[in-house]
Design a protein around this motif. Structure first.
Motif, mmCIF file in Angstrom:
data_model
loop_
_atom_site.group_PDB
_atom_site.id
_atom_site.type_symbol
_atom_site.label_atom_id
_atom_site.label_comp_id
_atom_site.label_asym_id
_atom_site.label_seq_id
_atom_site.Cartn_x
_atom_site.Cartn_y
_atom_site.Cartn_z
ATOM 1 N N UNK A 51 32.560 -47.706 64.338
ATOM 2 C CA UNK A 51 33.327 -48.945 64.484
ATOM 3 C C UNK A 51 34.795 -48.675 64.775
ATOM 4 N N UNK A 52 35.347 -47.622 64.200
ATOM 5 C CA UNK A 52 36.770 -47.338 64.407
ATOM 6 C C UNK A 52 37.037 -47.011 65.870
ATOM 7 N N UNK A 53 36.184 -46.211 66.453
ATOM 8 C CA UNK A 53 36.356 -45.839 67.858
ATOM 9 C C UNK A 53 36.136 -47.056 68.753
ATOM 10 N N UNK A 54 35.126 -47.857 68.441
ATOM 11 C CA UNK A 54 34.854 -49.073 69.218
ATOM 12 C C UNK A 54 36.064 -49.989 69.233
ATOM 13 N N UNK A 55 36.541 -50.332 68.047
ATOM 14 C CA UNK A 55 37.661 -51.268 67.956
ATOM 15 C C UNK A 55 38.936 -50.669 68.516
ATOM 16 N N UNK A 56 39.116 -49.369 68.345
ATOM 17 C CA UNK A 56 40.292 -48.697 68.910
ATOM 18 C C UNK A 56 40.301 -48.779 70.429
ATOM 19 N N UNK A 97 44.872 -57.856 89.043
ATOM 20 C CA UNK A 97 43.537 -57.274 89.150
ATOM 21 C C UNK A 97 43.345 -56.123 88.179
ATOM 22 N N UNK A 98 44.398 -55.298 88.029
ATOM 23 C CA UNK A 98 44.317 -54.188 87.080
ATOM 24 C C UNK A 98 44.208 -54.709 85.646
ATOM 25 N N UNK A 99 44.917 -55.788 85.338
ATOM 26 C CA UNK A 99 44.835 -56.357 83.991
ATOM 27 C C UNK A 99 43.427 -56.870 83.714
ATOM 28 N N UNK A 100 42.840 -57.556 84.687
ATOM 29 C CA UNK A 100 41.464 -58.052 84.527
ATOM 30 C C UNK A 100 40.503 -56.878 84.396
ATOM 31 N N UNK A 101 40.691 -55.852 85.224
ATOM 32 C CA UNK A 101 39.819 -54.671 85.153
ATOM 33 C C UNK A 101 39.943 -53.991 83.789
ATOM 34 N N UNK A 102 41.162 -53.917 83.257
ATOM 35 C CA UNK A 102 41.343 -53.306 81.932
ATOM 36 C C UNK A 102 40.626 -54.103 80.848
ATOM 37 N N UNK A 103 40.650 -55.412 80.940
ATOM 38 C CA UNK A 103 39.927 -56.232 79.964
ATOM 39 C C UNK A 103 38.440 -55.954 80.057
ATOM 40 N N UNK A 104 37.913 -55.928 81.280
ATOM 41 C CA UNK A 104 36.479 -55.697 81.471
ATOM 42 C C UNK A 104 36.095 -54.306 80.977
ATOM 43 N N UNK A 105 36.898 -53.311 81.313
ATOM 44 C CA UNK A 105 36.605 -51.937 80.887
ATOM 45 C C UNK A 105 36.688 -51.804 79.371
ATOM 46 N N UNK A 106 37.655 -52.471 78.756
ATOM 47 C CA UNK A 106 37.772 -52.349 77.295
ATOM 48 C C UNK A 106 36.602 -53.023 76.588
ATOM 49 N N UNK A 107 36.128 -54.154 77.105
ATOM 50 C CA UNK A 107 34.962 -54.806 76.502
ATOM 51 C C UNK A 107 33.716 -53.946 76.726
#
Length: 128
Positions: A40-45, A19-29
């Motif tokens: 762009x650098x901050x976005x991609x970072x 669940x934490x892995x899925x949440x991290x994906x959602x939060x990063x997107x």
């Protein structure tokens, strides 16, 4: 040779890790889109950092360990494959192309023969 497979039970901690892995994906997107004004650098970072963290969390879960074991086994099996040489590959490709041409001619000949039998001989539609 029979191999025994042991099924593992996914514990609550493993479910929390997934669940934490899925949440991290959602939060990063989401962070990628919310940080649009930062550059762009901050976005991609942010996106890459979140995805790397998600992969790290996934890999420490039981499902992640099973995936890594499966990937190692698959790679070991790929190493055992005897790949064809260039000459063998070209020969087999030529055989396939020749077969396709022969089948196309056979189907065309069959189609034209049936067309002649049905329309000219039986129905008499094409008499000019």
């Amino acid at each position: 040779m029979a191999s025994t497979q042991v099924e593992t039970v996914i514990t609550g901690a493993d479910k929390a890790k997934l669940g934490a892995a899925v949440a991290l994906v959602i939060v990063s997107v989401a962070g990628f889109y919310l940080l649009g004004k930062q550059g762009a650098v901050v976005q991609w970072g942010a996106l890459l950092a979140g995805l790397v963290a998600a992969v790290a969390v996934f890999l420490v879960s039981e499902s992640g360990r099973q995936f890594v074991a499966f990937a190692r086994d698959a790679w070991r099996e790929v190493k055992k494959v005897v790949w064809p040489t260039r000459k063998e590959t070209l020969q087999m490709t030529a055989y396939v192309f020749a077969f396709v041409v022969i089948m196309a001619l056979f189907l065309w000949f069959t189609d034209k023969t049936l067309e002649w039998v049905l329309y000219d001989l039986i129905l008499g539609w094409r008499k000019s």
